[in-house]
Write a protein that holds these residues in place. Structure first.
Motif, PDB file in Angstrom:
ATOM      1  N   LEU A 164      -9.296   2.925  -5.486  1.00 16.22           N
ATOM      2  CA  LEU A 164      -8.347   2.377  -4.534  1.00 16.22           C
ATOM      3  C   LEU A 164      -7.809   1.014  -4.954  1.00 16.22           C
ATOM      4  N   ASN A 165      -8.578   0.267  -5.738  1.00 15.10           N
ATOM      5  CA  ASN A 165      -8.109  -1.074  -6.101  1.00 15.10           C
ATOM      6  C   ASN A 165      -7.535  -1.117  -7.509  1.00 15.10           C
ATOM      7  N   SER A 166      -7.071   0.031  -7.996  1.00 11.37           N
ATOM      8  CA  SER A 166      -6.424   0.096  -9.314  1.00 11.37           C
ATOM      9  C   SER A 166      -4.915   0.185  -9.156  1.00 11.37           C
ATOM     10  N   LEU A 167      -4.199  -0.500 -10.020  1.00 13.11           N
ATOM     11  CA  LEU A 167      -2.744  -0.376 -10.035  1.00 13.11           C
ATOM     12  C   LEU A 167      -2.351   0.993 -10.579  1.00 13.11           C
ATOM     13  N   PRO A 168      -1.282   1.599 -10.058  1.00 12.04           N
ATOM     14  CA  PRO A 168      -0.789   2.842 -10.664  1.00 12.04           C
ATOM     15  C   PRO A 168      -0.308   2.574 -12.077  1.00 12.04           C
ATOM     16  N   GLN A 169      -0.326   3.590 -12.905  1.00  5.83           N
ATOM     17  CA  GLN A 169       0.015   3.417 -14.309  1.00  5.83           C
ATOM     18  C   GLN A 169       1.435   2.906 -14.491  1.00  5.83           C
ATOM     19  N   ALA A 170       2.328   3.259 -13.559  1.00  7.92           N
ATOM     20  CA  ALA A 170       3.719   2.800 -13.652  1.00  7.92           C
ATOM     21  C   ALA A 170       3.813   1.280 -13.611  1.00  7.92           C
ATOM     22  N   LEU A 171       2.877   0.627 -12.929  1.00 11.69           N
ATOM     23  CA  LEU A 171       2.852  -0.836 -12.889  1.00 11.69           C
ATOM     24  C   LEU A 171       1.877  -1.416 -13.907  1.00 11.69           C
ATOM     25  N   TYR A 172       0.754  -0.744 -14.095  1.00  9.18           N
ATOM     26  CA  TYR A 172      -0.322  -1.302 -14.915  1.00  9.18           C
ATOM     27  C   TYR A 172       0.122  -1.561 -16.354  1.00  9.18           C
ATOM     28  N   MET A 198       0.834  -1.205   0.000  1.00  3.61           N
ATOM     29  CA  MET A 198       0.000   0.000   0.000  1.00  3.61           C
ATOM     30  C   MET A 198       0.867   1.253   0.000  1.00  3.61           C
ATOM     31  N   GLU A 199       1.914   1.251   0.822  1.00  3.62           N
ATOM     32  CA  GLU A 199       2.807   2.417   0.896  1.00  3.62           C
ATOM     33  C   GLU A 199       3.533   2.631  -0.427  1.00  3.62           C
ATOM     34  N   ILE A 200       4.014   1.548  -1.033  1.00  2.00           N
ATOM     35  CA  ILE A 200       4.737   1.658  -2.302  1.00  2.00           C
ATOM     36  C   ILE A 200       3.806   2.142  -3.409  1.00  2.00           C
ATOM     37  N   VAL A 201       2.599   1.584  -3.471  1.00  2.00           N
ATOM     38  CA  VAL A 201       1.632   1.976  -4.498  1.00  2.00           C
ATOM     39  C   VAL A 201       1.303   3.458  -4.393  1.00  2.00           C
ATOM     40  N   GLU A 202       1.143   3.958  -3.170  1.00  2.32           N
ATOM     41  CA  GLU A 202       0.843   5.382  -2.990  1.00  2.32           C
ATOM     42  C   GLU A 202       1.977   6.249  -3.515  1.00  2.32           C
ATOM     43  N   LYS A 203       3.208   5.814  -3.322  1.00  2.09           N
ATOM     44  CA  LYS A 203       4.352   6.582  -3.814  1.00  2.09           C
ATOM     45  C   LYS A 203       4.448   6.537  -5.339  1.00  2.09           C
ATOM     46  N   LEU A 204       3.940   5.482  -5.955  1.00  2.64           N
ATOM     47  CA  LEU A 204       3.992   5.357  -7.411  1.00  2.64           C
ATOM     48  C   LEU A 204       2.909   6.159  -8.121  1.00  2.64           C
ATOM     49  N   LYS A 205       1.838   6.494  -7.415  1.00  2.00           N
ATOM     50  CA  LYS A 205       0.711   7.187  -8.052  1.00  2.00           C
ATOM     51  C   LYS A 205       1.044   8.645  -8.323  1.00  2.00           C
ATOM     52  N   SER A 206       0.605   9.122  -9.480  1.00  3.11           N
ATOM     53  CA  SER A 206       0.719  10.540  -9.804  1.00  3.11           C
ATOM     54  C   SER A 206      -0.447  11.289  -9.159  1.00  3.11           C
ATOM     55  N   PRO A 207      -0.382  12.623  -9.068  1.00  4.54           N
ATOM     56  CA  PRO A 207      -1.513  13.384  -8.514  1.00  4.54           C
ATOM     57  C   PRO A 207      -2.814  13.120  -9.261  1.00  4.54           C
ATOM     58  N   ALA A 208      -2.728  13.003 -10.590  1.00  2.31           N
ATOM     59  CA  ALA A 208      -3.937  12.755 -11.378  1.00  2.31           C
ATOM     60  C   ALA A 208      -4.542  11.399 -11.051  1.00  2.31           C
ATOM     61  N   GLU A 209      -3.674  10.401 -10.823  1.00  8.40           N
ATOM     62  CA  GLU A 209      -4.180   9.067 -10.494  1.00  8.40           C
ATOM     63  C   GLU A 209      -4.854   9.048  -9.134  1.00  8.40           C
ATOM     64  N   ARG A 210      -4.357   9.837  -8.207  1.00  9.23           N
ATOM     65  CA  ARG A 210      -5.003   9.904  -6.893  1.00  9.23           C
ATOM     66  C   ARG A 210      -6.418  10.463  -7.001  1.00  9.23           C
ATOM     67  N   ASP A 211      -6.626  11.342  -7.957  1.00 17.92           N
ATOM     68  CA  ASP A 211      -7.942  11.965  -8.121  1.00 17.92           C
ATOM     69  C   ASP A 211      -8.919  11.087  -8.891  1.00 17.92           C
ATOM     70  N   THR A 212      -8.405  10.296  -9.852  1.00 15.04           N
ATOM     71  CA  THR A 212      -9.309   9.626 -10.786  1.00 15.04           C
ATOM     72  C   THR A 212      -9.351   8.116 -10.645  1.00 15.04           C
ATOM     73  N   ARG A 213      -8.243   7.485 -10.226  1.00 17.34           N
ATOM     74  CA  ARG A 213      -8.210   6.024 -10.182  1.00 17.34           C
ATOM     75  C   ARG A 213      -8.709   5.531  -8.831  1.00 17.34           C
TER      76      ARG A 213
END
Length: 365
Positions: free
Chosen positions: A232-240, A215-230
């Motif tokens: 909670l159970n979506s992978l960040p784009q860097a991994l997806y 959870m901590e790592i995923v939060e660090k990988l998310k961009s500001p836009a991903e925090r607003d639109t994606r």
């Protein structure tokens, strides 16, 4: 209104057709085909998570859409009136089927009005709620055009009869889906003891489990836009993106590296395909920070820095200004200044160069 013998036979055939489905997606497709025929509608929608609280794509299956329209409806379904109406109606259902009145009047000049109601000349709506213990397992929307008759008592009776069978079948698949998720989690945890973060996903890479480090790592990988639109159970784009290419390749496993700018370290990612008989594959994703970067993290923890202060120090080490650090960490300029003051106090230094020198000279067992 009593149904004719012909209608009763058609409903019985529909119930059997639905019972013969072999997956949730197949159930959705079969249900829409039968409902379209029974209720004389070319445009139907079967949504899972109709209140839009979990999934990103809402798992929409449509009938009567061309590919472009289906894509737009999925990408912009926040304007969907059935989802908003579903939240309002969740505790008010007396029967599983209802006809929302004046629905189209409330949608003038909205995205859905422009791309759905007007192009298809939608005028009449029927909503079939698939609820269990006050929670939606799904919601079916049935639509008719302005040149077609309104839904009547006969249509309601047909929908009620078919809805009970769809709900029972969907409930069975949900139990099987939960059991499959549990098997994936057990398998992933048995293999992931040496890794810091563990993520388990379904075949669409929707997260069904993640431990606290993940959870901590995923939060660090998310961009500001991903925090607003994606969700909670979506992978960040860097991994997806990488995981999607792995799924398309069809291999059993893959290892790759991914930078974590906010954490200031590289991440080793291992992904495994979890195969189960007669079920879509799931995926186990293991996240391990590069061992060469771990000593720096341990040094900062030894000095008593918090997780957020460590993020600030890592950003300072890359030469970012206070404003740039605020943008990267999605916090205010003044919050960065506050963190820097706390760091200076804990390390007994007076500037950024002193921070980096202090950390570099720390030794520990």
């Amino acid at each position: 209104m009593q149904l004719s013998e012909y209608d009763v036979m058609q409903i019985a055939k529909s119930q059997q057709h639905i019972a013969d489905s072999h997956s949730i997606s197949d159930l959705q497709t079969r249900t829409l085909a039968r409902i379209s025929k029974l209720l004389r509608s070319e445009i139907c929608v079967f949504m899972r998570d109709p209140e839009q609280r979990v999934t990103t794509d809402r798992r929409i299956v449509t009938l009567g859409f061309d590919a472009a329209t289906e894509f737009h409806a999925q990408a912009n379904f926040k304007d969907n009136p059935l989802a908003l109406w579903a939240r309002h109606m969740r505790n008010r259902w007396r029967i599983p089927v209802a006809i929302p009145t004046r629905m189209t009047d409330r949608l003038r000049n909205t995205f859905l009005d422009e791309h759905f109601i007007q192009p298809f000349h939608i005028q009449h709506t029927m909503a079939i709620g698939l609820l269990q213990d006050g929670q939606y397992l799904g919601l079916i929307g049935v639509f008719r055009r302005d040149n077609e008759p309104e839904f009547g008592a006969e249509d309601l009776n047909k929908a009620i009869l078919i809805s009970f069978h769809v709900l029972s079948t969907l409930r069975r698949y949900r139990v099987e889906e939960d059991l499959l998720d549990s098997k994936r989690i057990v398998a992933a945890m048995s293999l992931g003891a040496e890794h810091r973060g563990v993520i388990v996903t379904n075949s669409q890479f929707e997260i069904s489990y993640r431990n606290l480090p993940a959870m901590e790592i995923v939060e660090k990988l998310k961009s500001p836009a991903e925090r607003d639109t994606r969700s909670l159970n979506s992978l960040p784009q860097a991994l997806y993106g990488r995981c999607l290419r792995f799924a398309e390749a069809g291999t059993a496993s893959e290892t790759f590296e991914c930078g974590v700018p906010k954490g200031g370290y590289a991440l080793q990612v291992k992904i495994y395909r979890c195969e189960h008989r007669d079920a879509p594959p799931g995926y186990a994703i293991y996240l391990t920070p590069d061992s060469s970067t771990l000593p720096h993290l341990k040094k900062m923890q030894t000095l008593g820095l918090t997780t957020r202060e460590i993020d600030v120090v890592n950003a300072v080490a890359t030469g970012l200004t206070t404003s740039q650090i605020a943008d990267r960490l999605c916090i205010s300029f003044f919050t960065v200044q506050s963190h820097l003051k706390s760091i200076y106090c804990k390390l007994d230094v007076h500037n950024r160069a002193g921070v980096l020198n202090r950390i570099a000279n720390v030794e520990f067992a």
